[in-house]
Design a protein around this motif. Sequence first.
Motif, PDB file in Angstrom:
ATOM      1  N   THR A 159      35.069  11.124 -22.709  1.00 16.27           N
ATOM      2  CA  THR A 159      35.788  10.168 -23.204  1.00 16.27           C
ATOM      3  C   THR A 159      37.355  10.092 -23.168  1.00 16.27           C
ATOM      4  O   THR A 159      37.759  11.137 -22.703  1.00 16.27           O
ATOM      5  N   ASP A 160      37.744   8.841 -23.314  1.00 16.32           N
ATOM      6  CA  ASP A 160      39.603   8.983 -23.408  1.00 16.32           C
ATOM      7  C   ASP A 160      39.938   9.752 -24.571  1.00 16.32           C
ATOM      8  O   ASP A 160      40.869   9.976 -24.551  1.00 16.32           O
ATOM      9  N   GLU A 161      38.960  10.008 -25.629  1.00 17.62           N
ATOM     10  CA  GLU A 161      39.162  10.724 -26.563  1.00 17.62           C
ATOM     11  C   GLU A 161      39.127  12.193 -26.574  1.00 17.62           C
ATOM     12  O   GLU A 161      39.158  13.006 -27.245  1.00 17.62           O
ATOM     13  N   ASN A 162      38.728  12.408 -25.195  1.00 21.75           N
ATOM     14  CA  ASN A 162      38.612  13.873 -24.938  1.00 21.75           C
ATOM     15  C   ASN A 162      37.018  14.657 -25.380  1.00 21.75           C
ATOM     16  O   ASN A 162      36.985  15.530 -25.761  1.00 21.75           O
ATOM     17  N   GLN A 163      36.213  13.640 -26.052  1.00 19.12           N
ATOM     18  CA  GLN A 163      35.237  14.212 -26.259  1.00 19.12           C
ATOM     19  C   GLN A 163      34.058  14.364 -25.127  1.00 19.12           C
ATOM     20  O   GLN A 163      34.121  13.363 -24.377  1.00 19.12           O
ATOM     21  N   ALA A 179      32.431  22.246 -28.834  1.00 19.95           N
ATOM     22  CA  ALA A 179      33.517  22.830 -27.773  1.00 19.95           C
ATOM     23  C   ALA A 179      34.473  21.797 -27.246  1.00 19.95           C
ATOM     24  O   ALA A 179      34.381  20.622 -26.909  1.00 19.95           O
ATOM     25  N   GLU A 180      35.924  22.067 -27.118  1.00 16.90           N
ATOM     26  CA  GLU A 180      36.782  21.392 -26.728  1.00 16.90           C
ATOM     27  C   GLU A 180      36.817  21.527 -25.119  1.00 16.90           C
ATOM     28  O   GLU A 180      36.156  22.508 -24.638  1.00 16.90           O
ATOM     29  N   LEU A 181      37.483  20.407 -24.676  1.00 20.91           N
ATOM     30  CA  LEU A 181      37.450  20.491 -22.993  1.00 20.91           C
ATOM     31  C   LEU A 181      38.172  21.641 -22.610  1.00 20.91           C
ATOM     32  O   LEU A 181      37.538  22.018 -21.511  1.00 20.91           O
ATOM     33  N   LYS A 182      39.206  22.204 -23.254  1.00 17.40           N
ATOM     34  CA  LYS A 182      40.073  23.326 -22.632  1.00 17.40           C
ATOM     35  C   LYS A 182      39.080  24.547 -22.717  1.00 17.40           C
ATOM     36  O   LYS A 182      39.596  25.604 -22.292  1.00 17.40           O
ATOM     37  N   ASP A 183      38.111  24.763 -23.588  1.00 19.71           N
ATOM     38  CA  ASP A 183      37.338  25.747 -23.588  1.00 19.71           C
ATOM     39  C   ASP A 183      36.066  25.712 -22.729  1.00 19.71           C
ATOM     40  O   ASP A 183      35.206  26.686 -22.603  1.00 19.71           O
TER      41      ASP A 183
END
Length: 297
Positions: free
Chosen positions: A19-23, A62-66
Motif C-alpha cells: 500500500t501507499d502506507e508501505n503495509q 515485518a517492514e518492507l526494508k526487512d
Amino acid sequence: MRIIRFLNGNGTPQLAALTDENQVFELPYKDLLTMVEKAKQKNVTALALVQEFIQLSLPLEAELKDLTLLVPIEAPEVWAAGVTYEKSRDERNYEATGGKLNASTFYDKVYDAERPELFFKSSAARTIGPDKEVYLRSDSNWQIPEPELGMVLNREGEVIGYTIGNDMSCRDIEGENPLYLPQAKIWKNSCSIGPAIRLAETVDDPYQFQIICRIYRGGSKVFEDSASTSQLKRELGELVSYLVRENTVFDGTVLLTGTCIVPPHDFTLLDGDRIEIEIPGIGILNNPVKSQVQQPS
C-alpha cells in the motif's frame, strides 16, 4: 497500490500487495499475471481484487526494508525504446561523433521519425531485481545506467502496470558503430527492474512520473539528476503500438521507455558503485555494480 515479490519464511517467492502506507499484504496468487487473470474471470479490475482481499487480511509485521525483494515479475522479454527524449538524442549524437558538442547525426532523424527506435533489451535469465548486482562489460570503458519508466504489458499490449528499469549501456560501444547496439545493451545482469509494479488503474497520468537517479561511490554520492516523463517526445501508447505491430508479445513483457538522465561525459561506472533509481509512487530500485573478470581464451 503496488505489487511486489519477496522470499517468505520458507524461502519461496511470495506475491504481495504494497500500500501507499508501505503495509505489506501477502496475496494468494502465484504471480502478477495469475492475479490479473483471476480479476478478469471475476470481471473486476486487478485493483478491486486486491482491495477485496486485503480488507479481510492483516498486514505483515515485518517492514518492507526487512524483506528480501525479488524481481516483481519474471518478464519473458524486456524491450526498450531509444531516443525518446531530447537529452537522449543529444547524448547519442555526442557518442556517434567522437565527442562533438551540438553535432547532428542520424539520431536526429530517429528522434523526428514517425517510427520510434525499439530494441530487444533482455530476457528473464538476464534480468535482475532489487539489490542484485548489475555487471559491467569487461570490453567497455564507458558505462552508465539509464533510468527509465517501464510498462508491464499483456499479450494484447494493454498496460498492466508501471515499474522502474535500469537499461545499462556501454556508450563507447554504441558510439563506435550503431550496428553494435546489441552488444552495447545486452549482456548478463545488464537489466534491472523493480522494486514494485504500480497497478495501471492507480496511475492518473503516466506523464507526471518523476525519475531520480543517484550514484554512490565509496559511500559518497557522486551523481544525482532528475527528469520527468512529461519530457517524453513520444506517447507511451505510440511505443506500445509499434512493439505489438507484426510481433508476438508475451504476457508480462516489459517495455522500457527511454532515458532523460545521463551522467557527465567523463563519468563511467566502476566496480563497487551503487545505483539508486527512484520513481515516487513506485519505489527505489537499488543495485550495486560489479566488474566482470575477463576469462582467459
